[in-house]
Design a protein around this motif. Structure first.
Motif, PDB file in Angstrom:
ATOM      1  N   LEU A 214      -7.314  67.862  30.193  1.00 41.24           N
ATOM      2  CA  LEU A 214      -6.433  68.422  31.221  1.00 41.24           C
ATOM      3  C   LEU A 214      -5.344  69.301  30.625  1.00 41.24           C
ATOM      4  O   LEU A 214      -4.679  70.043  31.345  1.00 41.24           O
ATOM      5  N   GLU A 215      -5.160  69.198  29.316  1.00 39.53           N
ATOM      6  CA  GLU A 215      -4.143  70.005  28.668  1.00 39.53           C
ATOM      7  C   GLU A 215      -4.486  71.495  28.770  1.00 39.53           C
ATOM      8  O   GLU A 215      -5.576  71.920  28.441  1.00 39.53           O
ATOM      9  N   GLY A 216      -3.579  72.257  29.256  1.00 35.83           N
ATOM     10  CA  GLY A 216      -3.808  73.683  29.427  1.00 35.83           C
ATOM     11  C   GLY A 216      -4.513  74.041  30.713  1.00 35.83           C
ATOM     12  O   GLY A 216      -4.688  75.223  31.022  1.00 35.83           O
ATOM     13  N   VAL A 217      -4.938  73.023  31.487  1.00 40.42           N
ATOM     14  CA  VAL A 217      -5.660  73.279  32.741  1.00 40.42           C
ATOM     15  C   VAL A 217      -4.731  73.122  33.938  1.00 40.42           C
ATOM     16  O   VAL A 217      -4.629  74.015  34.787  1.00 40.42           O
ATOM     17  N   LEU A 218      -4.030  71.987  34.023  1.00 39.19           N
ATOM     18  CA  LEU A 218      -3.186  71.727  35.184  1.00 39.19           C
ATOM     19  C   LEU A 218      -1.921  72.580  35.204  1.00 39.19           C
ATOM     20  O   LEU A 218      -1.303  72.751  36.256  1.00 39.19           O
ATOM     21  N   GLN A 219      -1.542  73.109  34.053  1.00 39.03           N
ATOM     22  CA  GLN A 219      -0.362  73.971  34.036  1.00 39.03           C
ATOM     23  C   GLN A 219      -0.556  75.215  34.897  1.00 39.03           C
ATOM     24  O   GLN A 219       0.381  75.726  35.502  1.00 39.03           O
ATOM     25  N   SER A 220      -1.807  75.671  34.962  1.00 39.14           N
ATOM     26  CA  SER A 220      -2.090  76.894  35.716  1.00 39.14           C
ATOM     27  C   SER A 220      -2.487  76.624  37.163  1.00 39.14           C
ATOM     28  O   SER A 220      -2.615  77.561  37.952  1.00 39.14           O
TER      29      SER A 220
END
Length: 601
Positions: A214-220
């Motif tokens: 999920l790192e780098g995915v949910l931020q966007s």
């Protein structure tokens, strides 16, 4: 001498048979009286094959000396003794010869006509050959391409899941068991997703390794609002990874991490998240391993947090110390509306500290769940004091404690002054007739309470009578739960009489009260009367037989204006005849009034 020479000739010629006069009846190839060299098989028997057998004749020559005469004399005795044996041998010889000849013939035919066996393959060539791979282990004797087929199908399924994530606003993928690898692939579908708002990945075998995807995915992602990861063994490490991701997320409002093997370290990470995140409104941490240290960390976080609305910590290990720590955080919090602490063994002292903190709470708590927390009548005093003071509490759960009649009376007195509570659960608190009567008296003047759960208390028929007399013309109870209250048929009679006049009760639970046919018949008589409120009636586990089922069926047919839509009669004792009567009644109501009634047998 003649005798001697006869005997000698008999011994010297083993091919002479006593029944020689019958030899002409045998086939030529099997006749025993053959010359010394004779062809056993004619050339026509096996074309192109000539087989010869030579029989040698043993000749015994007797010397003319005395020693020779002695030998001759012994031969006479032997001949006389062997005569029966020679007769048997003469009888078996044709058969033995036939068997031997057949065996030889078969071997020749087999050698000429049957194909040669293929030479065995060396070990290397066997291992390189196609076909099936065999193993002793269960489930490993599969086709060589089966694993590839399974992988292909799994990839297709995962692709379907990914498409689903991009197509719908709410997606439930719980229990699909795709593990870390599948989750890593699906996580990519969450990046820049402008459709999905709620998703459940519960119970899929996801660990901390999968959460890292999920790192780098949910931020966007600025659309997803609810993320359910319950039932996955992510542990403290997974909780830390998730919190590191959610710190910079400005969209997710609800995170569910129930039954996720989270302990104090994971709770500390969540506490740090709550300090920095200004979007989360609901965090669920039920059924984990959070101790008082984790409770204290979360308490410090809600002291600083201004957006959290609902905190779920059911079935953890907070205890009295955890409740004390949490109370300090509640004093300065303004945003919290729901506090769920079911099953934390906080005890009377924990209740005292917790409610003291809530009394100083600057916000408006609307829901408190303190069920199954070892609270006694001593703790009920603090609960009653809080009920008197609160102006925001709407829902109070004290299910499965031990406040008894004394505690019920204290709470009943507090309810006289309260003007906010609408739902109260006192089930499983060892309340008897006295406590039920105290609560009933409150309902005479209190029309705010709409849901009363008093099941699993031995109030008996007299307690049912006390409630029925008040609810016949007073109160505003819409849901009344009296399951497992030992009211019996007599108590059912009081409840049935109340239903004739009550105009508010829509849901009535009377499970496991030993009503039997008598109680069912009493309720059936009330169902015949026009009742504009009762919609759901639960009579499960009541030992009702066919007579009771017939009475209820008749009542449904008689009342043309029946409004009941659901009747639970599961786990009773009526036969197929009772079931048939109820089914007929259901069909009759539909045919006459076009109303559907759900009857559970």
């Amino acid at each position: 001498m003649a005798t001697a020479s006869a005997s000698a000739s008999t011994l010297s010629s083993p091919l002479s048979f006593p029944h020689r006069r019958h030899h002409h009846k045998l086939p030529l190839a099997l006749r025993p009286s053959l010359p010394c060299r004779h062809r056993l098989f004619s050339p026509s028997a096996v074309p192109g094959v000539r087989v010869h057998t030579t029989l040698r004749v043993l000749v015994v020559r007797a010397a003319a000396s005395g020693r020779g005469r002695r030998v001759l004399s012994e031969s006479k005795d032997v001949g006389s003794l062997l005569a029966p044996a020679r007769q048997i041998a003469s009888s078996l010889a044709p058969t033995a010869t036939f068997v031997a000849a057949t065996f030889v013939l078969w071997k020749l035919v087999e050698k000429l006509l049957l194909p040669k066996r293929a030479a065995s393959l060396p070990a290397d060539s066997k291992s390189q050959s196609g076909g099936m791979n065999w193993s002793i282990a269960a489930g490993t004797n599969l086709m060589s391409n089966l694993n590839a087929k399974i992988d292909r199908l799994s990839k297709l399924k995962i692709n379907e899941f990914a498409k689903e994530l991009r197509s719908f606003r709410t997606v439930d993928m719980s229990g699909r068991n795709f593990g870390d690898e599948g989750f890593i692939f699906l996580a990519e579908s969450l990046g820049y997703n402008q459709t999905l708002e709620e998703v459940s990945f519960a119970a899929n075998g996801i660990t901390a390794a999968g959460i890292k995807a999920l790192e780098g995915v949910l931020q966007s992602n600025i659309v997803l609002k609810t993320l359910d990861l319950s039932g996955n063994p992510i542990g403290d490490e997974g909780a830390k990874c998730l919190c590191a991701v959610l710190v910079n997320n400005a969209a997710i409002e609800k995170v569910q991490l129930n039954s996720s093997d989270i302990g104090d370290e994971g709770a500390k990470a969540i506490a740090e998240l709550l300090k920095r995140n200004s979007t989360l409104q609901t965090i669920e941490l039920n059924n984990n391993m959070i101790d008082y240290e984790g409770f204290t960390s979360i308490a410090g976080a809600i002291l600083e947090n201004s957006t959290l609305r609902s905190l779920f910590l059911n079935n953890n290990y907070g205890g009295t110390l955890g409740a004390n720590g949490l109370a300090k955080g509640l004093e300065g919090n303004k945003s919290l509306r729901e506090l769920h602490l079911h099953g934390n063994s906080i005890g009377d002292e924990g209740v005292r500290a917790l409610l003291a903190g809530l009394s100083s709470h600057k916000g408006k708590i609307a829901l408190i769940d303190m069920g199954n927390n070892s609270i006694t009548s001593k703790g009920s005093f603090h609960i009653a004091e809080y009920i008197k003071k609160t102006k925001s509490l709407l829902w109070l759960n004290l299910y499965m404690n031990d406040i008894g009649d004394e505690g019920a009376e204290k709470i009943a007195d507090a309810l006289k002054e309260n003007r906010s509570l609408t739902t109260i659960d006192l089930g499983g608190n060892n309340i008897h007739e006295k406590g039920a009567a105290a609560i009933a008296r409150v309902l005479k003047d209190n029309d705010l309470i709409t849901t009363l759960e008093i099941g699993y208390n031995p109030i008996g028929p007299e307690g049912a009578k006390a409630l029925a007399e008040v609810l016949k013309f007073h109160g505003n109870i819409k849901t009344l739960k009296l399951g497992w209250c030992q009211i019996g048929a007599k108590g059912a009679e009081f409840i049935a009489d109340m239903l004739r006049y009550n105009k508010t009760i829509a849901v009535l639970d009377l499970r496991a009260n030993g009503l039997r046919d008598e109680g069912a018949e009493c309720l059936a008589r009330s169902l015949k009367v026009v009742n504009e409120a009762l919609v759901s009636l639960d009579l499960g586990f009541n030992e009702i037989r066919d007579d009771g089922a017939f009475a209820i069926a008749k009542a449904l047919k008689t009342n043309e204006d029946v409004v009941v839509t659901a009747i639970n009669l599961a786990n009773n004792l009526f036969t197929k005849f009772g079931q048939s009567a109820l089914s007929d009644a259901r069909d009759h109501v539909y045919e006459m009034n076009e109303k559907e009634i759900s009857i559970l047998f």
